[in-house]
Design a protein around this motif. Structure first.
Motif, mmCIF file in Angstrom:
data_model
loop_
_atom_site.group_PDB
_atom_site.id
_atom_site.type_symbol
_atom_site.label_atom_id
_atom_site.label_comp_id
_atom_site.label_asym_id
_atom_site.label_seq_id
_atom_site.Cartn_x
_atom_site.Cartn_y
_atom_site.Cartn_z
ATOM 1 N N GLY A 291 0.950 -9.502 17.955
ATOM 2 C CA GLY A 291 0.324 -8.782 16.855
ATOM 3 C C GLY A 291 0.415 -7.278 17.052
ATOM 4 O O GLY A 291 0.669 -6.525 16.097
ATOM 5 N N TYR A 292 0.213 -6.831 18.280
ATOM 6 C CA TYR A 292 0.327 -5.393 18.572
ATOM 7 C C TYR A 292 1.765 -4.912 18.354
ATOM 8 O O TYR A 292 1.995 -3.804 17.865
ATOM 9 N N MET A 293 2.732 -5.730 18.713
ATOM 10 C CA MET A 293 4.127 -5.369 18.475
ATOM 11 C C MET A 293 4.405 -5.246 16.978
ATOM 12 O O MET A 293 4.971 -4.255 16.509
ATOM 13 N N THR A 294 3.994 -6.263 16.235
ATOM 14 C CA THR A 294 4.229 -6.316 14.801
ATOM 15 C C THR A 294 3.557 -5.159 14.069
ATOM 16 O O THR A 294 4.099 -4.632 13.096
ATOM 17 N N ARG A 295 2.384 -4.774 14.547
ATOM 18 C CA ARG A 295 1.590 -3.742 13.878
ATOM 19 C C ARG A 295 1.816 -2.351 14.461
ATOM 20 O O ARG A 295 1.171 -1.393 14.023
ATOM 21 N N SER A 296 2.715 -2.219 15.422
ATOM 22 C CA SER A 296 2.893 -0.939 16.117
ATOM 23 C C SER A 296 3.396 0.140 15.157
ATOM 24 O O SER A 296 4.142 -0.129 14.208
ATOM 25 N N ARG A 297 2.997 1.355 15.445
ATOM 26 C CA ARG A 297 3.365 2.484 14.593
ATOM 27 C C ARG A 297 4.882 2.636 14.502
ATOM 28 O O ARG A 297 5.424 2.904 13.426
ATOM 29 N N SER B 159 10.239 0.474 -2.182
ATOM 30 C CA SER B 159 8.893 0.574 -2.754
ATOM 31 C C SER B 159 8.119 1.651 -2.017
ATOM 32 O O SER B 159 8.356 1.907 -0.830
ATOM 33 N N ASP B 160 7.192 2.264 -2.729
ATOM 34 C CA ASP B 160 6.272 3.216 -2.099
ATOM 35 C C ASP B 160 4.959 2.545 -1.706
ATOM 36 O O ASP B 160 4.057 3.208 -1.188
ATOM 37 N N SER B 161 4.834 1.247 -1.961
ATOM 38 C CA SER B 161 3.604 0.526 -1.656
ATOM 39 C C SER B 161 3.445 0.347 -0.148
ATOM 40 O O SER B 161 4.417 0.439 0.604
ATOM 41 N N PRO B 162 2.228 0.045 0.310
ATOM 42 C CA PRO B 162 2.021 -0.195 1.737
ATOM 43 C C PRO B 162 2.867 -1.363 2.253
ATOM 44 O O PRO B 162 3.193 -2.298 1.519
ATOM 45 N N VAL B 163 3.201 -1.293 3.533
ATOM 46 C CA VAL B 163 3.955 -2.360 4.184
ATOM 47 C C VAL B 163 3.002 -3.485 4.577
ATOM 48 O O VAL B 163 1.944 -3.249 5.164
ATOM 49 N N CYS B 164 3.387 -4.726 4.252
ATOM 50 C CA CYS B 164 2.602 -5.910 4.609
ATOM 51 C C CYS B 164 3.456 -6.815 5.502
ATOM 52 O O CYS B 164 4.683 -6.790 5.445
ATOM 53 N N HIS B 165 2.780 -7.606 6.321
ATOM 54 C CA HIS B 165 3.457 -8.544 7.220
ATOM 55 C C HIS B 165 3.470 -9.914 6.561
ATOM 56 O O HIS B 165 2.422 -10.447 6.201
ATOM 57 N N PHE B 166 4.670 -10.483 6.356
ATOM 58 C CA PHE B 166 4.776 -11.820 5.765
ATOM 59 C C PHE B 166 4.558 -12.870 6.851
ATOM 60 O O PHE B 166 3.636 -13.675 6.787
ATOM 61 N N HIS B 167 5.407 -12.876 7.864
ATOM 62 C CA HIS B 167 5.196 -13.762 9.010
ATOM 63 C C HIS B 167 6.051 -13.291 10.178
ATOM 64 O O HIS B 167 6.962 -12.471 10.022
ATOM 65 N N SER B 168 5.739 -13.818 11.361
ATOM 66 C CA SER B 168 6.567 -13.625 12.552
ATOM 67 C C SER B 168 6.881 -14.983 13.140
ATOM 68 O O SER B 168 6.131 -15.948 12.947
ATOM 69 N N LYS B 169 7.988 -15.041 13.849
ATOM 70 C CA LYS B 169 8.354 -16.310 14.475
ATOM 71 C C LYS B 169 9.035 -16.063 15.812
ATOM 72 O O LYS B 169 9.827 -15.132 15.957
ATOM 73 N N LEU B 170 8.690 -16.905 16.763
ATOM 74 C CA LEU B 170 9.345 -16.905 18.063
ATOM 75 C C LEU B 170 10.468 -17.923 18.007
ATOM 76 O O LEU B 170 10.239 -19.105 17.753
ATOM 77 N N MET B 171 11.701 -17.464 18.247
ATOM 78 C CA MET B 171 12.879 -18.329 18.220
ATOM 79 C C MET B 171 13.251 -18.672 19.653
ATOM 80 O O MET B 171 13.416 -17.775 20.489
ATOM 81 N N ASP C 40 -2.469 -3.271 9.454
ATOM 82 C CA ASP C 40 -3.420 -2.417 10.158
ATOM 83 C C ASP C 40 -2.700 -1.863 11.387
ATOM 84 O O ASP C 40 -2.616 -2.513 12.429
ATOM 85 N N ILE C 41 -2.146 -0.675 11.252
ATOM 86 C CA ILE C 41 -1.261 -0.103 12.265
ATOM 87 C C ILE C 41 -2.032 0.240 13.541
ATOM 88 O O ILE C 41 -3.143 0.764 13.480
#
Length: 282
Positions: free
Chosen positions: A72-78, A90-102, A243-244
Motif C-alpha cells: 500500500g505504501y508503494m502504491t500510494r507513494s508520492r 484527465s485533470d481529475s485526482p488519481v485513483c487506485h483500481f487494483h494491485s496484483k502480485l504476479m 491518499d499519498i
C-alpha cells in the motif's frame, strides 16, 4: 530516485504506449517488498491460479484498496503518483483500481496470452481507456529466459481489440495481434529488480511461460482517473483519490499485514464471465 517525468519521457509514453524507468525503487525497498510477498500468508491464501492454453499455471493475488501495508505504501507513494498523473488524460485526482502480485515460479509458471488490459476492463465498463494505466515493478529479474513481458510498441493506438477466452485467461483476437506484429516492433521488456514498466491500458502485451530455474515475481498497480466512471465494478477503490504517503514510508513506517486487504475472489471477476461476444474472436 526518479520523482517526475521529463517532457521527452511523457512524449515517449504517448508515442510508444509504454515507458521503462530504471531503478525506480531502491534495492532496500524491493528487498522489503519481496520478503513480504514471500512471508505474508495473506498472499498465499488469496492467490488465484489461472491456466494458460497449455495448462500451465500463473499465480496472482489481487486486491483493491491500498492499505497501510508495505505494498500500500508503494502504491500510494508520492513518486508513483507523480509519474502517473501527467500520463493520464484527465485533470481529475488519481485513483487506485487494483494491485496484483504476479508469481511465475521456475519451470512451472504459465504464460499470459496476448491481451490488452482494457480487454479485461471493458467488462468492468470503464468509459475512458486513456485514463487507465498500469505500473509493473520488478521484484526479481525479468528476462527472456524467465518470461519477461513482451509488448507491441505503439499498439495502444489500435484502440480496443476484441477479446475472447484463452484457457482461463482473456486473450486478444490473434488476427489483429498478428497484423500488429507485422506492422509494429515487438519489444522484450527485460527489467532488473526495482525497475518499473508503465503502460497504457490498450497496449498489447504478453509473457511466455517461465521455463528457467529462476522465479519471476512482480507487482502491478493499476490506476485510473476519478473522472473515469466504471458501470460494472463492485469495488469502490477506483473512485477514491489516492491518499499519498511520502516515499520513505516503504522503509520507515510501520506496516500492517496484507490480511486486511480486500482481495479479489475468482468467482467475482467480471472479466472471467461469459458475455457472448467472446466466442466471435479467434
Amino acid at each position: 530516485m526518479i520523482s517526475s517525468l521529463t517532457t521527452q519521457q511523457i512524449a515517449a509514453y504517448h508515442r510508444d504506449g509504454y515507458l521503462i524507468l530504471e531503478g525506480f525503487f531502491l534495492k532496500a525497498e524491493v528487498d522489503k517488498l519481496y520478503r513480504t510477498a514471500l512471508e505474508d500468508d495473506a498472499m498465499k491464501k488469496n492467490a488465484l491460479d489461472l491456466n494458460d492454453q497449455t495448462g500451465k499455471k500463473t499465480k496472482l493475488s489481487l486486491w483493491f484498496t491500498p492499505g497501510n501495508d508495505v505494498f500500500g505504501y508503494m502504491t500510494r507513494s508520492r513518486r508513483m503518483i507523480s509519474v502517473i498523473k501527467p500520463l493520464l488524460d484527465s485533470d481529475s485526482p488519481v485513483c487506485h483500481f487494483h494491485s496484483k502480485l504476479m508469481q511465475k515460479e521456475p519451470r512451472v509458471g504459465g504464460a499470459w496470452e496476448w491481451h490488452q488490459d482494457y480487454g479485461y476492463w471493458y467488462k468492468n465498463q470503464f468509459m475512458f481507456p486513456d485514463q487507465l494505466i498500469s505500473v509493473m515493478v520488478a521484484l526479481t529479474e525479468a528476462t527472456k529466459q524467465n518470461g519477461c513481458l513482451q509488448v507491441i510498441k505503439g499498439s495502444h493506438k489500435l484502440g480496443r481489440v476484441n477479446h475472447g477466452f484463452a484457457g482461463e485467461q482473456v486473450g486478444a483476437d490473434m488476427v489483429m495481434v498478428n497484423n500488429a506484429l507485422k506492422t509494429m516492433p515487438l519489444v522484450y521488456s527485460e527489467l532488473k529488480p526495482g525497475d518499473a514498466l508503465i503502460f497504457h491500458s490498450n497496449l498489447l502485451h504478453r509473457s511466455e511461460a517461465n521455463l528457467s530455474d529462476r522465479p519471476r515475481w512482480s507487482v502491478i498497480s493499476c490506476y485510473t482517473s476519478q473522472s473515469n466512471l466504471a458501470y460494472n465494478e463492485t469495488s469502490t477503490a477506483w473512485k477514491v483519490p489516492v491518499d499519498i504517503v511520502p516515499d520513505e514510508a516503504i522503509l520507515e513506517w510501520e506496516a500492517e499485514s496484507l490480511s486486511n486487504a480486500d482481495f479479489l475472489k475468482k468467482e467475482n471477476d467480471p472479466a472471467l464471465k461469459e458475455t457472448g461476444w467472446e466466442k466471435q474472436v479467434n
